[in-house]
Design a protein around this motif. Structure first.
Motif, PDB file in Angstrom:
ATOM      1  N   LEU A   1       3.637 -26.893 -20.363  1.00 29.13           N
ATOM      2  CA  LEU A   1       3.044 -25.501 -20.418  1.00 29.13           C
ATOM      3  C   LEU A   1       1.816 -25.092 -20.988  1.00 29.13           C
ATOM      4  CD1 LEU A   1       6.407 -23.953 -21.850  1.00 29.13           C
ATOM      5  CD2 LEU A   1       5.508 -23.514 -19.399  1.00 29.13           C
ATOM      6  N   ASP A   2       1.292 -25.972 -21.897  1.00 27.13           N
ATOM      7  CA  ASP A   2      -0.031 -26.046 -22.388  1.00 27.13           C
ATOM      8  C   ASP A   2      -1.121 -26.227 -21.169  1.00 27.13           C
ATOM      9  OD1 ASP A   2      -1.974 -25.293 -24.276  1.00 27.13           O
ATOM     10  OD2 ASP A   2      -2.195 -27.525 -24.381  1.00 27.13           O
ATOM     11  N   MET A   3      -0.971 -27.213 -20.547  1.00 24.96           N
ATOM     12  CA  MET A   3      -1.735 -27.686 -19.293  1.00 24.96           C
ATOM     13  C   MET A   3      -1.840 -26.467 -18.249  1.00 24.96           C
ATOM     14  SD  MET A   3      -3.347 -30.580 -19.398  1.00 24.96           S
ATOM     15  CE  MET A   3      -3.311 -31.741 -20.915  1.00 24.96           C
ATOM     16  N   ILE A   4      -0.672 -26.126 -17.986  1.00 28.07           N
ATOM     17  CA  ILE A   4      -0.457 -25.119 -16.991  1.00 28.07           C
ATOM     18  C   ILE A   4      -1.134 -23.718 -17.314  1.00 28.07           C
ATOM     19  CG2 ILE A   4       1.162 -23.244 -15.743  1.00 28.07           C
ATOM     20  CD1 ILE A   4       3.178 -25.785 -15.646  1.00 28.07           C
ATOM     21  N   ASP A   5      -1.270 -23.375 -18.402  1.00 31.10           N
ATOM     22  CA  ASP A   5      -2.033 -22.212 -19.222  1.00 31.10           C
ATOM     23  C   ASP A   5      -3.169 -22.453 -19.134  1.00 31.10           C
ATOM     24  OD1 ASP A   5      -1.797 -19.650 -20.462  1.00 31.10           O
ATOM     25  OD2 ASP A   5      -2.334 -20.761 -22.171  1.00 31.10           O
ATOM     26  N   SER A   6      -3.760 -23.345 -19.373  1.00 32.84           N
ATOM     27  CA  SER A   6      -5.513 -23.474 -19.672  1.00 32.84           C
ATOM     28  C   SER A   6      -5.949 -23.857 -18.448  1.00 32.84           C
ATOM     29  CB  SER A   6      -5.580 -24.788 -20.342  1.00 32.84           C
ATOM     30  OG  SER A   6      -5.050 -26.083 -19.893  1.00 32.84           O
ATOM     31  N   LYS A   7      -5.206 -24.602 -17.314  1.00 29.70           N
ATOM     32  CA  LYS A   7      -5.654 -24.824 -15.951  1.00 29.70           C
ATOM     33  C   LYS A   7      -5.708 -23.303 -15.181  1.00 29.70           C
ATOM     34  CE  LYS A   7      -6.156 -29.173 -16.726  1.00 29.70           C
ATOM     35  NZ  LYS A   7      -7.628 -29.636 -16.997  1.00 29.70           N
ATOM     36  N   TRP A   8      -4.451 -22.625 -15.506  1.00 30.79           N
ATOM     37  CA  TRP A   8      -4.457 -21.225 -14.424  1.00 30.79           C
ATOM     38  C   TRP A   8      -5.586 -20.499 -14.979  1.00 30.79           C
ATOM     39  CZ3 TRP A   8      -2.458 -19.614 -10.406  1.00 30.79           C
ATOM     40  CH2 TRP A   8      -2.393 -18.516 -10.101  1.00 30.79           C
ATOM     41  N   LYS A   9      -5.905 -20.408 -16.390  1.00 33.73           N
ATOM     42  CA  LYS A   9      -6.876 -19.460 -16.943  1.00 33.73           C
ATOM     43  C   LYS A   9      -8.360 -20.164 -16.188  1.00 33.73           C
ATOM     44  CE  LYS A   9      -4.809 -18.573 -21.382  1.00 33.73           C
ATOM     45  NZ  LYS A   9      -4.973 -18.915 -22.810  1.00 33.73           N
ATOM     46  N   ASP A  10      -8.561 -21.325 -16.147  1.00 31.79           N
ATOM     47  CA  ASP A  10      -9.810 -21.692 -15.531  1.00 31.79           C
ATOM     48  C   ASP A  10      -9.543 -21.515 -14.043  1.00 31.79           C
ATOM     49  OD1 ASP A  10     -10.483 -22.809 -17.929  1.00 31.79           O
ATOM     50  OD2 ASP A  10      -9.779 -24.758 -17.525  1.00 31.79           O
ATOM     51  N   HIS A  11      -8.595 -21.653 -13.403  1.00 29.91           N
ATOM     52  CA  HIS A  11      -8.551 -21.312 -12.098  1.00 29.91           C
ATOM     53  C   HIS A  11      -8.680 -19.538 -11.633  1.00 29.91           C
ATOM     54  CE1 HIS A  11      -7.199 -21.357  -7.656  1.00 29.91           C
ATOM     55  NE2 HIS A  11      -6.245 -20.334  -8.043  1.00 29.91           N
ATOM     56  N   LEU A  12      -8.328 -18.941 -12.493  1.00 26.63           N
ATOM     57  CA  LEU A  12      -8.551 -17.480 -12.300  1.00 26.63           C
ATOM     58  C   LEU A  12      -9.954 -17.041 -12.655  1.00 26.63           C
ATOM     59  CD1 LEU A  12      -5.517 -15.670 -14.118  1.00 26.63           C
ATOM     60  CD2 LEU A  12      -5.886 -15.926 -11.731  1.00 26.63           C
ATOM     61  N   TYR A  13     -10.485 -17.635 -13.576  1.00 26.24           N
ATOM     62  CA  TYR A  13     -12.034 -17.445 -13.676  1.00 26.24           C
ATOM     63  C   TYR A  13     -12.923 -17.977 -12.420  1.00 26.24           C
ATOM     64  CZ  TYR A  13     -16.623 -17.855 -15.724  1.00 26.24           C
ATOM     65  OH  TYR A  13     -17.977 -17.931 -15.969  1.00 26.24           O
ATOM     66  N   THR A  14     -12.484 -19.090 -11.971  1.00 30.81           N
ATOM     67  CA  THR A  14     -13.260 -19.557 -10.793  1.00 30.81           C
ATOM     68  C   THR A  14     -12.928 -18.797  -9.570  1.00 30.81           C
ATOM     69  OG1 THR A  14     -11.566 -21.174 -10.177  1.00 30.81           O
ATOM     70  CG2 THR A  14     -13.587 -22.055 -11.477  1.00 30.81           C
ATOM     71  N   MET A  15     -11.750 -18.234  -9.594  1.00 28.40           N
ATOM     72  CA  MET A  15     -11.357 -17.258  -8.332  1.00 28.40           C
ATOM     73  C   MET A  15     -12.372 -15.869  -8.388  1.00 28.40           C
ATOM     74  SD  MET A  15      -9.426 -18.798  -6.133  1.00 28.40           S
ATOM     75  CE  MET A  15      -8.802 -17.398  -5.011  1.00 28.40           C
ATOM     76  N   ASP A  16     -12.540 -15.620  -9.768  1.00 31.22           N
ATOM     77  CA  ASP A  16     -13.315 -14.349  -9.912  1.00 31.22           C
ATOM     78  C   ASP A  16     -14.941 -14.639  -9.255  1.00 31.22           C
ATOM     79  OD1 ASP A  16     -11.530 -12.469 -10.820  1.00 31.22           O
ATOM     80  OD2 ASP A  16     -11.814 -13.051 -12.854  1.00 31.22           O
ATOM     81  N   LEU A  17     -15.383 -16.001  -9.834  1.00 29.23           N
ATOM     82  CA  LEU A  17     -16.763 -16.070  -9.473  1.00 29.23           C
ATOM     83  C   LEU A  17     -16.740 -16.572  -7.823  1.00 29.23           C
ATOM     84  CD1 LEU A  17     -17.605 -19.129 -12.022  1.00 29.23           C
ATOM     85  CD2 LEU A  17     -18.446 -16.660 -12.006  1.00 29.23           C
ATOM     86  N   LEU A  18     -15.745 -16.901  -7.191  1.00 30.65           N
ATOM     87  CA  LEU A  18     -15.593 -17.097  -5.775  1.00 30.65           C
ATOM     88  C   LEU A  18     -15.706 -15.658  -5.153  1.00 30.65           C
ATOM     89  CD1 LEU A  18     -15.371 -18.785  -3.152  1.00 30.65           C
ATOM     90  CD2 LEU A  18     -12.752 -18.683  -3.390  1.00 30.65           C
ATOM     91  N   LYS A  19     -14.861 -14.620  -5.805  1.00 30.01           N
ATOM     92  CA  LYS A  19     -15.043 -13.516  -5.061  1.00 30.01           C
ATOM     93  C   LYS A  19     -16.406 -12.784  -5.355  1.00 30.01           C
ATOM     94  CE  LYS A  19     -12.070 -10.716  -7.343  1.00 30.01           C
ATOM     95  NZ  LYS A  19     -11.153  -9.773  -7.733  1.00 30.01           N
ATOM     96  N   GLU A  20     -17.169 -13.141  -6.109  1.00 27.44           N
ATOM     97  CA  GLU A  20     -18.533 -12.419  -6.447  1.00 27.44           C
ATOM     98  C   GLU A  20     -19.267 -13.035  -5.370  1.00 27.44           C
ATOM     99  OE1 GLU A  20     -19.879 -13.109 -10.349  1.00 27.44           O
ATOM    100  OE2 GLU A  20     -18.367 -11.605 -11.336  1.00 27.44           O
ATOM    101  N   GLY A  21     -19.154 -14.257  -4.956  1.00 21.11           N
ATOM    102  CA  GLY A  21     -20.214 -14.951  -4.003  1.00 21.11           C
ATOM    103  C   GLY A  21     -19.947 -15.031  -2.585  1.00 21.11           C
ATOM    104  N   ILE A  22     -18.573 -14.683  -2.280  1.00 23.86           N
ATOM    105  CA  ILE A  22     -17.864 -14.745  -1.025  1.00 23.86           C
ATOM    106  C   ILE A  22     -18.628 -13.873  -0.033  1.00 23.86           C
ATOM    107  CG2 ILE A  22     -16.044 -13.288  -0.670  1.00 23.86           C
ATOM    108  CD1 ILE A  22     -15.952 -16.914   0.119  1.00 23.86           C
ATOM    109  N   GLY A  23     -19.383 -12.758  -0.322  1.00 23.71           N
ATOM    110  CA  GLY A  23     -19.917 -11.823   0.545  1.00 23.71           C
ATOM    111  C   GLY A  23     -21.363 -12.522   1.361  1.00 23.71           C
ATOM    112  N   LEU A  24     -21.594 -13.544   0.723  1.00 25.26           N
ATOM    113  CA  LEU A  24     -22.949 -13.930   1.183  1.00 25.26           C
ATOM    114  C   LEU A  24     -22.647 -15.080   2.356  1.00 25.26           C
ATOM    115  CD1 LEU A  24     -24.605 -15.234  -2.082  1.00 25.26           C
ATOM    116  CD2 LEU A  24     -25.251 -13.183  -0.740  1.00 25.26           C
ATOM    117  N   ARG A  25     -21.168 -15.192   2.680  1.00 25.44           N
ATOM    118  CA  ARG A  25     -20.825 -16.067   3.627  1.00 25.44           C
ATOM    119  C   ARG A  25     -20.960 -15.259   4.977  1.00 25.44           C
ATOM    120  NH1 ARG A  25     -17.749 -20.439   1.541  1.00 25.44           N
ATOM    121  NH2 ARG A  25     -18.783 -20.596  -0.494  1.00 25.44           N
ATOM    122  N   ALA A  26     -20.965 -13.871   4.989  1.00 23.19           N
ATOM    123  CA  ALA A  26     -21.444 -12.986   6.279  1.00 23.19           C
ATOM    124  C   ALA A  26     -22.542 -13.299   6.738  1.00 23.19           C
ATOM    125  CB  ALA A  26     -21.148 -11.624   5.861  1.00 23.19           C
TER     126      ALA A  26
END
Length: 151
Positions: free
Chosen positions: A11-36
């Motif tokens: 549970l601790d691993m899932i919690d910490s890795k999920w938080k990291d995943h959500l953070y990287t998804m936010d970063l991906l969302k910010e820069g994905i517009g440049l792919r156009a």
């Protein structure tokens, strides 16, 4: 005990890795517009990269949790002693005596209040008349009271 440790670690691993995943998804969302600019559909790229990142997160959870489970060593824990456990405890201090003996009591043995509940305090009377906010200050400065001593 082993199941409890496994659940806690997982549970601790899932919690910490999920938080990291959500953070990287936010970063991906910010820069994905440049792919156009590269003539690539940003929505399709976001889905593909997001799924790849999710799979990587799941693999990291499994690897890290398994590694952590094998490194865990269960240690028996002694009950920590408190600071006051070594000092003898007494409810009444020797110099002060019992609190019950200090409370004044009536004839029936019930505590008596210090003053009767119907007694009202005398109102406070002023020595000088009340000064209004826009009146001249009594200190003699010539300013309004609100700008001088009333501030």
């Amino acid at each position: 005990m082993a199941r409890h440790i496994e659940k806690t670690i997982l549970l601790d691993m899932i919690d910490s890795k999920w938080k990291d995943h959500l953070y990287t998804m936010d970063l991906l969302k910010e820069g994905i517009g440049l792919r156009a600019y590269g003539q690539v559909d940003p929505l399709v790229e976001y889905k593909n990269e997001g799924f790849a990142m999710f799979e990587e997160m799941m693999n990291r959870i499994q690897d890290d949790a398994l590694e952590f489970i094998f490194k865990v060593q269960v240690a028996t824990q002694e009950k920590p002693r408190g600071v006051f456990e070594s000092v003898p405890q007494q409810m009444i201090h020797r110099e002060m005596g019992s609190l019950a003996s200090r409370i004044p009591q009536s004839q029936g043995g019930e505590p008596v209040e210090a003053r009767p509940p119907d007694a009202k305090e005398a109102p406070v009377e002023r020595d000088a008349p009340k000064v209004g906010r826009n009146d001249p200050c009594p200190c003699g400065s010539g300013k309004k009271y609100k700008k001088c001593c009333g501030a």
